[in-house]
Structure formats: structure tokens, C-alpha cells
Design an enzyme around this catalytic site. Structure first.
Site, PDB file in Angstrom:
ATOM      1  N   HIS A 203      36.613 -40.279 -22.717  1.00  0.00           N
ATOM      2  CA  HIS A 203      36.787 -39.337 -23.834  1.00  0.00           C
ATOM      3  C   HIS A 203      36.325 -39.985 -25.140  1.00  0.00           C
ATOM      4  O   HIS A 203      35.545 -39.403 -25.900  1.00  0.00           O
ATOM      5  CB  HIS A 203      38.266 -38.948 -23.983  1.00  0.00           C
ATOM      6  CG  HIS A 203      38.767 -38.027 -22.922  1.00  0.00           C
ATOM      7  ND1 HIS A 203      38.098 -36.889 -22.535  1.00  0.00           N
ATOM      8  CD2 HIS A 203      39.912 -38.059 -22.186  1.00  0.00           C
ATOM      9  CE1 HIS A 203      38.788 -36.273 -21.596  1.00  0.00           C
ATOM     10  NE2 HIS A 203      39.889 -36.957 -21.373  1.00  0.00           N
TER      11      HIS A 203
ATOM     12  N   HIS B 292      39.388 -42.887 -17.627  1.00  0.00           N
ATOM     13  CA  HIS B 292      39.426 -41.475 -18.009  1.00  0.00           C
ATOM     14  C   HIS B 292      39.501 -41.349 -19.533  1.00  0.00           C
ATOM     15  O   HIS B 292      38.716 -40.605 -20.149  1.00  0.00           O
ATOM     16  CB  HIS B 292      40.637 -40.819 -17.345  1.00  0.00           C
ATOM     17  CG  HIS B 292      40.840 -39.387 -17.705  1.00  0.00           C
ATOM     18  ND1 HIS B 292      40.618 -38.356 -16.816  1.00  0.00           N
ATOM     19  CD2 HIS B 292      41.261 -38.785 -18.854  1.00  0.00           C
ATOM     20  CE1 HIS B 292      40.891 -37.206 -17.399  1.00  0.00           C
ATOM     21  NE2 HIS B 292      41.291 -37.439 -18.634  1.00  0.00           N
ATOM     22  N   GLU B 293      40.438 -42.072 -20.143  1.00  0.00           N
ATOM     23  CA  GLU B 293      40.607 -41.980 -21.595  1.00  0.00           C
ATOM     24  C   GLU B 293      39.455 -42.650 -22.337  1.00  0.00           C
ATOM     25  O   GLU B 293      39.010 -42.159 -23.382  1.00  0.00           O
ATOM     26  CB  GLU B 293      41.943 -42.620 -21.996  1.00  0.00           C
ATOM     27  CG  GLU B 293      43.170 -41.886 -21.472  1.00  0.00           C
ATOM     28  CD  GLU B 293      43.208 -40.428 -21.892  1.00  0.00           C
ATOM     29  OE1 GLU B 293      42.735 -40.108 -23.013  1.00  0.00           O
ATOM     30  OE2 GLU B 293      43.705 -39.600 -21.101  1.00  0.00           O
TER      31      GLU B 293
END
Length: 237
Positions: free
Chosen positions: A36, A32-33
Site C-alpha cells: 500500500h 501487504h501494508e
């Protein structure tokens, strides 16, 4: 997860819950990170890379409070990857902020969809065994894949809440005037405290669960449609 550990559940289910917890902390949240940071880099911002956060190493993304929340409430978070929208040369800052914010939840939805495909393949590949209702290796695999699917969809829904500090706020607030955006962001910690309170009391469970179920049903319908076309799933199901 704590509920399962203290509920007298069988060792098999406890092992599955531990597996799901580790999958989220070591795979889902780091991805998820990473999404980004990689999206920001593709748009021209190398802030995450320079800070050593453009990595899949879970230790780099670990947030102690997020891990505790995952244990207690079944929902957690990682340490946010630094992104500087003003350095994204390929989009205007507000658009870059929205796109990079969407990358994280989208990654969880993709992981959830892959897990849904796994659950349906396990189901239709072992239909006779699973319909007996008896616990078996096939049943535990089906349950584990379903748990991974559900938690990833739940994480996506949770992170798309249109309030700070969640990704949804970056998307929603990108449409607001800059001054108003920064006024709202001043209360990020206060809002996070309120969210924690709502998690503790279970008030958020109903709307988040409803949205998660709706998305899961949609994914299962899409997968079943494809499996039916290829005659993997019986058309009556």
C-alpha cells in the site's frame, strides 16, 4: 490456529500451524501494508514514508486485535498504512485510492501463487512418496506450502470485501460521489463490529471459503498446465 492446538493434533501439524501463523504475521501482512505504502509513494504520496511505515519491519505494522483474530479465526489484519490520495500527483485522488487499495490484496495473491507453485513442484517431485499416504518430510512440506497458499488467497479475498474498513471498500467506494463515500465511512467501526460477529459465528466462512477454493483451483490449474508442458507433471493429472 487455536482449533489445531486444542484438537490433539500431532506435534508436526502444530509446528506447521505455528509456522503459518508466524509467516502471516511476519511476512504476509507486513508485505501487504508495505505494498500500500510503496504504491502510494510511486504515485507521489510520501505519507507512509514520513510516518515510518514504509518498512518491512513487522513490528511497525502489528495490530494486536488483528493478531488475536488470526489466532482465533485464522484470519487477521495489520495496522493500516496511512495513505493520502490527494497527494498522489500521478492519478486523480479516487483512482489513486483504488490503485493503492488493490496493491495489498494483489500482494497476497502473488504470495499465494508462489506457494501454489511450490506445492505442485513438491507434489510432482515426490509423487511416489506422497501417493503412499504416509506422513513424511515431503508431506509436511507439501502441507505447509499449501497452508501458506490458502491463507494468502483467503487474506486477499477477505480484504477485497466491498465494505469498510477493508481494501475492497476503497476500490468500490472510489466510484461513489465524495459526499456519499464519507457518509459510508462514518460507520466503519460499526461495520467492523458486525464483521467480527460474522467471523465469530462462522457465517462468513462459506462465501469466503467458496471464493478461496475457486481461486486456488484456478491457480493450480494454471501451474499444472505449465508443468505438463515442460513434462514435469504427468498429463493424466
Amino acid at each position: 490456529m487455536i482449533d489445531i492446538l486444542t484438537s490433539g493434533a500431532s506435534p508436526q501439524y502444530i509446528i506447521i500451524e505455528i509456522f503459518v501463523f508466524l509467516f502471516v504475521m511476519l511476512v504476509a501482512l507486513p508485505l501487504h501494508e508495505y505494498a500500500h505504502g510503496m504504491t502510494a509513494k510511486l504515485l507521489g504520496d510520501d505519507t507512509a514514508e514520513k510516518s515510518g511505515r514504509l518498512t518491512l519491519n513487522p513490528i511497525a505494522h502489528l495490530d494486536p486485535m488483528g493478531a488475536i483474530a488470526m489466532l482465533l479465526f485464522g484470519i487477521g489484519w495489520a495496522r493500516p498504512v496511512p495513505v493520502n490520495p490527494s497527494r498522489c500527483t500521478k492519478l486523480k485522488p479516487k483512482a489513486a485510492m483504488a490503485v493503492t487499495a488493490m496493491a495489498g490484496p494483489l500482494t497476497n495473491l502473488i504470495l499465494g501463487f508462489i506457494a501454489v507453485i511450490a506445492t505442485q513442484c513438491i507434489l510432482y517431485g515426490n509423487l511416489e512418496i506422497l501417493l503412499t499416504g504416509r506422513e513424511s518430510v515431503e508431506w509436511y512440506l507439501y502441507y505447509a506450502a499449501g497452508s501458506v497458499a490458502r491463507i494468502n488467497v483467503y487474506l486477499a479475498v477477505f480484504n477485497l470485501l466491498p465494505i469498510p474498513p477493508f481494501d475492497g471498500s476503497r476500490i468500490f467506494l472510489s466510484f461513489l460521489p465524495t459526499k456519499l463515500y464519507f457518509k459510508v465511512m462514518r460507520y466503519e467501526r460499526v461495520i467492523m463490529g458486525i464483521i467480527m460477529l460474522l467471523l465469530i459465528t462462522g457465517i462468513l466462512s462459506l462465501p469466503l471459503g467458496f471464493l478461496t477454493n475457486a481461486i486456488m483451483n484456478g491457480m493450480e490449474t494454471a501451474v499444472n498446465f505449465v508443468l505438463t508442458i515442460f513434462k514435469i507433471a504427468p498429463s493424466v493429472l
